[in-house]
Design a protein around this motif. Sequence first.
Motif, PDB file in Angstrom:
ATOM      1  N   ALA A  34      -1.374  -8.673 -10.377  1.00 30.37           N
ATOM      2  CA  ALA A  34      -2.512  -8.666 -11.301  1.00 30.37           C
ATOM      3  C   ALA A  34      -2.339  -7.590 -12.364  1.00 30.37           C
ATOM      4  CB  ALA A  34      -3.809  -8.450 -10.527  1.00 30.37           C
ATOM      5  N   LEU A  35      -1.873  -6.421 -11.949  1.00 25.18           N
ATOM      6  CA  LEU A  35      -1.615  -5.337 -12.905  1.00 25.18           C
ATOM      7  C   LEU A  35      -0.576  -5.760 -13.936  1.00 25.18           C
ATOM      8  CD1 LEU A  35      -1.672  -2.369 -13.890  1.00 25.18           C
ATOM      9  CD2 LEU A  35       0.014  -1.856 -12.115  1.00 25.18           C
ATOM     10  N   GLU A  36       0.497  -6.364 -13.465  1.00 21.27           N
ATOM     11  CA  GLU A  36       1.551  -6.790 -14.389  1.00 21.27           C
ATOM     12  C   GLU A  36       1.050  -7.867 -15.344  1.00 21.27           C
ATOM     13  OE1 GLU A  36       5.165  -7.788 -12.402  1.00 21.27           O
ATOM     14  OE2 GLU A  36       5.380  -5.790 -11.497  1.00 21.27           O
ATOM     15  N   GLY A  37       0.054  -8.631 -14.903  1.00 20.05           N
ATOM     16  CA  GLY A  37      -0.522  -9.657 -15.769  1.00 20.05           C
ATOM     17  C   GLY A  37      -1.537  -9.110 -16.750  1.00 20.05           C
ATOM     18  N   GLY A  38      -1.925  -7.851 -16.597  1.00 20.95           N
ATOM     19  CA  GLY A  38      -2.850  -7.236 -17.552  1.00 20.95           C
ATOM     20  C   GLY A  38      -4.221  -6.914 -17.006  1.00 20.95           C
ATOM     21  N   ALA A  39      -4.462  -7.130 -15.723  1.00 16.39           N
ATOM     22  CA  ALA A  39      -5.766  -6.793 -15.145  1.00 16.39           C
ATOM     23  C   ALA A  39      -6.002  -5.289 -15.244  1.00 16.39           C
ATOM     24  CB  ALA A  39      -5.834  -7.238 -13.690  1.00 16.39           C
ATOM     25  N   LYS A  40      -7.275  -4.919 -15.425  1.00 17.14           N
ATOM     26  CA  LYS A  40      -7.638  -3.513 -15.573  1.00 17.14           C
ATOM     27  C   LYS A  40      -8.361  -2.954 -14.345  1.00 17.14           C
ATOM     28  CE  LYS A  40      -6.021  -3.262 -19.757  1.00 17.14           C
ATOM     29  NZ  LYS A  40      -4.768  -2.517 -20.007  1.00 17.14           N
ATOM     30  N   GLY A  41      -8.555  -3.777 -13.331  1.00 17.97           N
ATOM     31  CA  GLY A  41      -9.220  -3.310 -12.127  1.00 17.97           C
ATOM     32  C   GLY A  41      -9.085  -4.351 -11.032  1.00 17.97           C
ATOM     33  N   ILE A  42      -9.432  -3.935  -9.802  1.00 20.16           N
ATOM     34  CA  ILE A  42      -9.298  -4.795  -8.632  1.00 20.16           C
ATOM     35  C   ILE A  42     -10.600  -4.750  -7.831  1.00 20.16           C
ATOM     36  CG2 ILE A  42      -8.040  -5.195  -6.471  1.00 20.16           C
ATOM     37  CD1 ILE A  42      -6.276  -5.608  -8.934  1.00 20.16           C
ATOM     38  N   ARG A  43     -11.004  -5.889  -7.296  1.00 22.08           N
ATOM     39  CA  ARG A  43     -12.060  -5.925  -6.288  1.00 22.08           C
ATOM     40  C   ARG A  43     -11.378  -6.261  -4.968  1.00 22.08           C
ATOM     41  NH1 ARG A  43     -18.270  -7.352  -6.028  1.00 22.08           N
ATOM     42  NH2 ARG A  43     -18.434  -8.408  -4.027  1.00 22.08           N
ATOM     43  N   ALA A  44     -11.682  -5.485  -3.931  1.00 23.29           N
ATOM     44  CA  ALA A  44     -10.964  -5.666  -2.669  1.00 23.29           C
ATOM     45  C   ALA A  44     -11.898  -5.501  -1.486  1.00 23.29           C
ATOM     46  CB  ALA A  44      -9.816  -4.660  -2.571  1.00 23.29           C
ATOM     47  N   ASN A  45     -11.520  -6.158  -0.391  1.00 21.96           N
ATOM     48  CA  ASN A  45     -12.341  -6.190   0.820  1.00 21.96           C
ATOM     49  C   ASN A  45     -11.612  -5.529   1.986  1.00 21.96           C
ATOM     50  OD1 ASN A  45     -14.110  -6.994   2.953  1.00 21.96           O
ATOM     51  ND2 ASN A  45     -12.795  -8.786   3.309  1.00 21.96           N
ATOM     52  N   GLY A  46     -12.237  -4.521   2.562  1.00 24.46           N
ATOM     53  CA  GLY A  46     -11.695  -3.927   3.774  1.00 24.46           C
ATOM     54  C   GLY A  46     -10.861  -2.691   3.522  1.00 24.46           C
ATOM     55  N   ILE A  47     -10.953  -1.726   4.409  1.00 24.04           N
ATOM     56  CA  ILE A  47     -10.290  -0.442   4.231  1.00 24.04           C
ATOM     57  C   ILE A  47      -8.775  -0.575   4.192  1.00 24.04           C
ATOM     58  CG2 ILE A  47      -9.976   1.861   5.206  1.00 24.04           C
ATOM     59  CD1 ILE A  47     -12.775   1.230   3.993  1.00 24.04           C
ATOM     60  N   GLU A  48      -8.196  -1.373   5.095  1.00 22.26           N
ATOM     61  CA  GLU A  48      -6.738  -1.496   5.128  1.00 22.26           C
ATOM     62  C   GLU A  48      -6.203  -2.117   3.849  1.00 22.26           C
ATOM     63  OE1 GLU A  48      -4.874  -0.022   7.368  1.00 22.26           O
ATOM     64  OE2 GLU A  48      -6.793   0.701   8.139  1.00 22.26           O
ATOM     65  N   ASP A  49      -6.890  -3.161   3.344  1.00 25.03           N
ATOM     66  CA  ASP A  49      -6.463  -3.768   2.083  1.00 25.03           C
ATOM     67  C   ASP A  49      -6.567  -2.775   0.937  1.00 25.03           C
ATOM     68  OD1 ASP A  49      -6.098  -6.079   3.514  1.00 25.03           O
ATOM     69  OD2 ASP A  49      -7.409  -7.325   2.273  1.00 25.03           O
ATOM     70  N   ILE A  50      -7.668  -2.045   0.889  1.00 21.38           N
ATOM     71  CA  ILE A  50      -7.871  -1.087  -0.198  1.00 21.38           C
ATOM     72  C   ILE A  50      -6.799  -0.002  -0.179  1.00 21.38           C
ATOM     73  CG2 ILE A  50      -9.434   0.704  -1.090  1.00 21.38           C
ATOM     74  CD1 ILE A  50     -11.765  -1.133  -0.113  1.00 21.38           C
ATOM     75  N   LYS A  51      -6.489   0.509   0.990  1.00 23.22           N
ATOM     76  CA  LYS A  51      -5.444   1.534   1.099  1.00 23.22           C
ATOM     77  C   LYS A  51      -4.099   0.999   0.620  1.00 23.22           C
ATOM     78  CE  LYS A  51      -7.372   4.300   4.901  1.00 23.22           C
ATOM     79  NZ  LYS A  51      -7.207   4.699   6.326  1.00 23.22           N
ATOM     80  N   GLU A  52      -3.775  -0.228   1.003  1.00 23.64           N
ATOM     81  CA  GLU A  52      -2.504  -0.815   0.597  1.00 23.64           C
ATOM     82  C   GLU A  52      -2.476  -1.075  -0.910  1.00 23.64           C
ATOM     83  OE1 GLU A  52       1.373  -2.051   1.046  1.00 23.64           O
ATOM     84  OE2 GLU A  52       0.089  -1.108   2.552  1.00 23.64           O
ATOM     85  N   ILE A  53      -3.582  -1.533  -1.448  1.00 23.73           N
ATOM     86  CA  ILE A  53      -3.665  -1.773  -2.890  1.00 23.73           C
ATOM     87  C   ILE A  53      -3.476  -0.469  -3.656  1.00 23.73           C
ATOM     88  CG2 ILE A  53      -5.313  -2.355  -4.726  1.00 23.73           C
ATOM     89  CD1 ILE A  53      -6.326  -4.592  -2.786  1.00 23.73           C
ATOM     90  N   LYS A  54      -4.059   0.607  -3.158  1.00 22.08           N
ATOM     91  CA  LYS A  54      -3.914   1.911  -3.814  1.00 22.08           C
ATOM     92  C   LYS A  54      -2.462   2.388  -3.821  1.00 22.08           C
ATOM     93  CE  LYS A  54      -8.434   4.126  -3.122  1.00 22.08           C
ATOM     94  NZ  LYS A  54      -8.438   5.284  -4.002  1.00 22.08           N
ATOM     95  N   LYS A  55      -1.671   1.967  -2.844  1.00 23.60           N
ATOM     96  CA  LYS A  55      -0.254   2.325  -2.826  1.00 23.60           C
ATOM     97  C   LYS A  55       0.519   1.615  -3.930  1.00 23.60           C
ATOM     98  CE  LYS A  55      -0.030   2.971   2.224  1.00 23.60           C
ATOM     99  NZ  LYS A  55       0.558   2.412   3.469  1.00 23.60           N
ATOM    100  N   ASN A  56      -0.003   0.465  -4.352  1.00 24.23           N
ATOM    101  CA  ASN A  56       0.724  -0.381  -5.298  1.00 24.23           C
ATOM    102  C   ASN A  56       0.259  -0.250  -6.736  1.00 24.23           C
ATOM    103  OD1 ASN A  56       2.634  -2.623  -3.879  1.00 24.23           O
ATOM    104  ND2 ASN A  56       0.989  -2.020  -2.479  1.00 24.23           N
ATOM    105  N   VAL A  57      -1.000   0.077  -6.941  1.00 22.65           N
ATOM    106  CA  VAL A  57      -1.524   0.164  -8.308  1.00 22.65           C
ATOM    107  C   VAL A  57      -2.471   1.350  -8.443  1.00 22.65           C
ATOM    108  CG1 VAL A  57      -1.371  -2.347  -8.606  1.00 22.65           C
ATOM    109  CG2 VAL A  57      -3.541  -1.335  -7.885  1.00 22.65           C
ATOM    110  N   ASP A  58      -2.528   1.887  -9.635  1.00 19.72           N
ATOM    111  CA  ASP A  58      -3.495   2.937  -9.944  1.00 19.72           C
ATOM    112  C   ASP A  58      -4.524   2.356 -10.897  1.00 19.72           C
ATOM    113  OD1 ASP A  58      -4.857   5.307 -10.240  1.00 19.72           O
ATOM    114  OD2 ASP A  58      -3.458   6.137 -11.727  1.00 19.72           O
ATOM    115  N   LEU A  59      -5.399   1.534 -10.337  1.00 22.34           N
ATOM    116  CA  LEU A  59      -6.446   0.865 -11.100  1.00 22.34           C
ATOM    117  C   LEU A  59      -7.799   1.147 -10.448  1.00 22.34           C
ATOM    118  CD1 LEU A  59      -4.888  -2.685 -11.726  1.00 22.34           C
ATOM    119  CD2 LEU A  59      -5.188  -0.874 -13.428  1.00 22.34           C
ATOM    120  N   PRO A  60      -8.884   1.105 -11.228  1.00 22.82           N
ATOM    121  CA  PRO A  60     -10.217   1.225 -10.619  1.00 22.82           C
ATOM    122  C   PRO A  60     -10.431   0.118  -9.591  1.00 22.82           C
ATOM    123  CG  PRO A  60     -10.347   1.446 -13.004  1.00 22.82           C
ATOM    124  CD  PRO A  60      -8.952   1.004 -12.695  1.00 22.82           C
ATOM    125  N   ILE A  61     -11.039   0.481  -8.479  1.00 26.53           N
ATOM    126  CA  ILE A  61     -11.270  -0.480  -7.401  1.00 26.53           C
ATOM    127  C   ILE A  61     -12.756  -0.606  -7.102  1.00 26.53           C
ATOM    128  CG2 ILE A  61     -10.951  -0.927  -4.933  1.00 26.53           C
ATOM    129  CD1 ILE A  61      -8.180   0.251  -5.149  1.00 26.53           C
TER     130      ILE A  61
END
Length: 230
Positions: free
Chosen positions: A36-63
Motif C-alpha cells: 500500500a505504501l509503494e502504491g501511494g497510501a498515506k496511512g493504514i487501518r489495522a486490526n489487532g496488536i500483532e498485525d499492528i506491530k508487524e505493520i509498524k516494522k514494514n512502514v512508517d505511516l500513521p495507523i
Amino acid sequence: MDRIDAIKDSLLVSCQALEDEPLHSSFIMGRMAKAALEGGAKGIRANGIEDIKEIKKNVDLPIIGIIKKVYDENPVYITPTSKEVDELVECGCDIIAVDATDRMRPDGKKLEEFFSEIKEKYPKQLFMADTSTVEEAVMADRLGFDFIGTTLVGYTENSKEDKIEADDFKILREIIEKVESPVIAEGNINTPEKAKRVLELGAYTVVVGGAITRPQLITKSFVNKINEVK
C-alpha cells in the motif's frame, strides 16, 4: 507537516484479514501495508496488536488501530471496551477507532460514559468514531471525538437499509455539514471514482479496504460479472 496532517486528502488502506480469511497472517498484513505504501497510501487501518506491530516494522505511516472482539452476543465489536483501548494505546497507534453507535457496549456502558472514561485516561490520544447514522455522527462530534467515520453505515440495525454511496453520498454530505470534526469516509468505497468523489465532497481522508486487500472479494466481483454472460 505532522503525521496526521499528512493523511489529509489522501488514501488510507485498511489491511485486515480475519481468522476465517485466506490471508489471515500478521506477516501478510505487514507486506500488504508495504505494498500500500509503494502504491501511494498515506496511512493504514489495522486490526489487532500483532498485525499492528508487524505493520509498524514494514512502514512508517500513521495507523488507525482497532481491535475486533466479540463478547457473547453483543453487537459492538470494534474496540468495544477499555481493555482494547489500553492495548492499542500501549501499541502506539496514531488514532484509535471505536464503535460509536447508539448501542449498549459489552461492559454495559453507553457511548457517552465509555468515551468520557477513555478520554480522561488518555487525554492526548486521538480517537475516531465509527458511526452508522447521521445522528450518531453528530453525537460523537458533540462528545469530542477527533475524527468522525462513516465505517458502519449499512452494518447496523439502525442503518441496514442505508448505503454510503446512495444519492451521491447523501449521508456523508449531511455528516460533513453537521459536524465540526474532520470526517473520514470509510465503508464500501470500492472504486477509485468513489474515493475521489468523497474527497471532493469534503471528507478529510478516505479509507479503502476490501477493494484493495481482500482478493477473495475482488475475485468474486469479477466472477459475478462474468456469470452474467452465461
